[in-house]
Design a protein around this motif. Structure first.
Motif, PDB file in Angstrom:
ATOM      1  N   ARG A  52      10.921  -3.984  -5.290  1.00  0.00           N
ATOM      2  CA  ARG A  52       9.596  -4.480  -5.680  1.00  0.00           C
ATOM      3  C   ARG A  52       8.510  -3.792  -4.845  1.00  0.00           C
ATOM      4  O   ARG A  52       7.485  -3.347  -5.381  1.00  0.00           O
ATOM      5  CB  ARG A  52       9.536  -5.993  -5.482  1.00  0.00           C
ATOM      6  CG  ARG A  52       8.220  -6.635  -5.930  1.00  0.00           C
ATOM      7  CD  ARG A  52       8.168  -8.114  -5.615  1.00  0.00           C
ATOM      8  NE  ARG A  52       8.487  -8.453  -4.237  1.00  0.00           N
ATOM      9  CZ  ARG A  52       7.648  -8.281  -3.195  1.00  0.00           C
ATOM     10  NH1 ARG A  52       6.454  -7.762  -3.383  1.00  0.00           N
ATOM     11  NH2 ARG A  52       8.009  -8.643  -1.982  1.00  0.00           N
ATOM     12  N   LYS A  53       8.728  -3.666  -3.542  1.00  0.00           N
ATOM     13  CA  LYS A  53       7.732  -3.023  -2.678  1.00  0.00           C
ATOM     14  C   LYS A  53       7.573  -1.545  -3.011  1.00  0.00           C
ATOM     15  O   LYS A  53       6.458  -1.014  -3.027  1.00  0.00           O
ATOM     16  CB  LYS A  53       8.135  -3.174  -1.208  1.00  0.00           C
ATOM     17  CG  LYS A  53       7.942  -4.579  -0.678  1.00  0.00           C
ATOM     18  CD  LYS A  53       8.352  -4.662   0.775  1.00  0.00           C
ATOM     19  CE  LYS A  53       8.201  -6.078   1.305  1.00  0.00           C
ATOM     20  NZ  LYS A  53       8.662  -6.182   2.701  1.00  0.00           N
ATOM     21  N   ALA A  56       5.556  -1.226  -6.211  1.00  0.00           N
ATOM     22  CA  ALA A  56       4.134  -1.488  -5.956  1.00  0.00           C
ATOM     23  C   ALA A  56       3.481  -0.281  -5.285  1.00  0.00           C
ATOM     24  O   ALA A  56       2.346   0.092  -5.610  1.00  0.00           O
ATOM     25  CB  ALA A  56       3.975  -2.737  -5.089  1.00  0.00           C
ATOM     26  N   GLU A  60       0.455   2.065  -6.780  1.00  0.00           N
ATOM     27  CA  GLU A  60      -0.769   2.161  -5.995  1.00  0.00           C
ATOM     28  C   GLU A  60      -1.119   3.603  -5.624  1.00  0.00           C
ATOM     29  O   GLU A  60      -2.275   4.013  -5.731  1.00  0.00           O
ATOM     30  CB  GLU A  60      -0.613   1.326  -4.718  1.00  0.00           C
ATOM     31  CG  GLU A  60      -1.824   1.317  -3.816  1.00  0.00           C
ATOM     32  CD  GLU A  60      -1.578   0.499  -2.566  1.00  0.00           C
ATOM     33  OE1 GLU A  60      -2.036   0.928  -1.507  1.00  0.00           O
ATOM     34  OE2 GLU A  60      -0.920  -0.548  -2.665  1.00  0.00           O
TER      35      GLU A  60
END
Length: 157
Positions: A52-53, A56, A60
């Protein structure tokens, strides 16, 4: 060689090579409880969190990270090499070892012959165990080793 003879030879050589060495032992006591072992559920949760990180971060910044790479730990991803049509040599190529190195242009490098190779030229005499004839055996010796034992709160030695 018979199986019995092989076992006797292995036993004899093992006894010759065994050198009991007293090792230093050290006990480290920690005032906290033993941490829990990672279960499959905890590992699955940590892996999902990492994915998930990374996703993201990709959304970004546009930079895709692999497992174990995080921008907070100072990881800087490599920039992809731009495609080139040809290769240009910036420096002449070397052949040889140490101070005997000779430099050649890339076109002449393939014509250079390396002398003093580490590989043996021609047949080599070996004994029945496959070792070089006349080679000295390695020196027996030990290096000091410290064996650490970690004890947590409530554990006894």
């Amino acid at each position: 060689m018979l199986e019995r003879e092989r076992k006797e030879l292995v036993k004899k050589n093992t006894n010759l090579n065994c050198m009991p060495t007293p090792h230093k032992r050290q006990v480290e006591r920690k005032p906290i409880a033993r941490p829990p072992s990672p279960t499959a559920a905890l590992q699955t949760k940590a892996a999902a969190d990492g994915r998930r990180k990374r996703k993201a971060h990709l959304l970004e910044t546009g930079v895709e990270l692999g497992p174990g790479e995080s921008p907070s730990s100072g990881f800087v991803p490599k920039e992809p090499t731009p495609p080139k049509r040809g290769v240009r040599w910036g420096a002449p190529l070397e052949s040889g070892n140490g101070s005997d190195a000779e430099t050649h242009s890339p076109t002449q490098a393939r014509l250079a012959r390396i002398d003093g190779s580490r590989l043996a030229k021609g047949p080599v005499a070996l004994d029945k165990f496959g070792n070089l004839e006349g080679a000295s055996p390695p020196k027996a010796g030990t290096s000091p080793v410290v064996i650490k034992k970690v004890l947590y709160k409530g554990e006894k030695a």
